[in-house]
Write an enzyme that holds these catalytic residues in place. Sequence first.
Site, mmCIF file in Angstrom:
data_model
loop_
_atom_site.group_PDB
_atom_site.id
_atom_site.type_symbol
_atom_site.label_atom_id
_atom_site.label_comp_id
_atom_site.label_asym_id
_atom_site.label_seq_id
_atom_site.Cartn_x
_atom_site.Cartn_y
_atom_site.Cartn_z
ATOM 1 N N ALA A 66 -96.292 -2.867 17.147
ATOM 2 C CA ALA A 66 -95.523 -2.977 18.389
ATOM 3 C C ALA A 66 -96.455 -3.596 19.423
ATOM 4 O O ALA A 66 -97.682 -3.522 19.287
ATOM 5 C CB ALA A 66 -95.064 -1.603 18.830
ATOM 6 N N GLY A 111 -96.078 -0.843 13.869
ATOM 7 C CA GLY A 111 -94.676 -1.248 13.777
ATOM 8 C C GLY A 111 -94.422 -2.266 12.673
ATOM 9 O O GLY A 111 -93.303 -2.368 12.161
ATOM 10 N N GLU A 114 -94.122 -0.218 9.617
ATOM 11 C CA GLU A 114 -92.841 0.498 9.744
ATOM 12 C C GLU A 114 -91.658 -0.432 9.484
ATOM 13 O O GLU A 114 -90.676 -0.044 8.841
ATOM 14 C CB GLU A 114 -92.745 1.126 11.150
ATOM 15 C CG GLU A 114 -93.755 2.259 11.325
ATOM 16 C CD GLU A 114 -93.908 2.703 12.783
ATOM 17 O OE1 GLU A 114 -94.217 1.843 13.632
ATOM 18 O OE2 GLU A 114 -93.719 3.894 13.065
ATOM 19 N N GLU A 134 -102.185 3.783 14.830
ATOM 20 C CA GLU A 134 -101.875 4.388 16.138
ATOM 21 C C GLU A 134 -102.855 5.484 16.524
ATOM 22 O O GLU A 134 -103.224 5.630 17.688
ATOM 23 C CB GLU A 134 -100.438 4.948 16.132
ATOM 24 C CG GLU A 134 -99.346 3.890 16.089
ATOM 25 C CD GLU A 134 -98.964 3.433 14.690
ATOM 26 O OE1 GLU A 134 -99.699 3.758 13.728
ATOM 27 O OE2 GLU A 134 -97.942 2.734 14.560
#
Length: 260
Positions: A66, A111, A114, A134
């Site tokens: 992200a 992300g 993911e 993260e």
Amino acid sequence: MSFQNLLVEIEGAIGVVTINRPDKLNALNRRTLEELSSLLSDLQADENIKGILLTGSGEKAFVAGADLKEIKDLNGESAIRFARFGQELFDRIENFPKPVIALVNGFALGGGCELAMACHIRIASENARFGQPEINLGIIPGYGGTQRLARLIGKGRALEILLTGDMIDARRALEIGLVNRVVPAEKLMDQGKALLGKIIDKGAIAVQSIFQAVNQGLNQTLDQGLHLEAFLFGRVCATKDKDEGISAFFEKRKPQFKGH
Ligand code: COA
């Protein structure tokens, strides 16, 4: 919607979608997620499209996470909305009625990992790297990483990846079942097309029923999952594709499925 951060090519019945922010290693900002959402609606509605290949632009990254510029400004409340927005989009991918294959051509971090996990199948290039870094930033995954990783590779292995934030290479990802195949980078697109081509030749209702049985069933008890399977088995047995598939078997020919 016109796309700033996505490239879309239609090749026969396949939509090839490329996340295109190579200077930011294809990091997912809000605009990119909105574009992906809008594109998915278009591709779902388009009857000529039978499946999707999803990849990243450039040779370095699938998606490096992200967008950290956006995460930087989140507070407790806006972070929940941020996570739910991405989670809902990734849920749509997981439950998309047409097959979606991730072609992971480099870093798939945060992300990006993911997103790849939300796709139905993952093919990695030999230089791919996976991770949920993260924890190194003092946060945790917010787009489904804690849930899909544990479901895909098991709790112990998922916890190691989530808690260390370390990257794993493509070979290790294959070993633990995070990816389905590893291929040389130059063969990634061809392998993706070949695999997707094989799946879209099947009966579309049977394909959709498998997605529903596996996705919904994994969130249920075995008994509920078996009831769901029986219900869906009934549904596919009432299709013309079933008549065609069984006739083709006895007539020793390739079936021509029509998706009804
Ligand atoms: N969000 C926003 N920008 C990102 C990004 C992300 N997740 N990942 C990379 N970028 C940007 C970098 O800031 C850099 O931009 P700049 O040229 O304007 O400085 C550009 O992409 C290239 O990245 P860079 O770090 O210079 O490449 P590298 O080869 O040295 O390192 C990575 C590659 C993937 C190891 C490194 O970029 C990285 O650790 N990225 C963040 C991964 C992450 O933590 N993801 C989870 C986010 S929740």
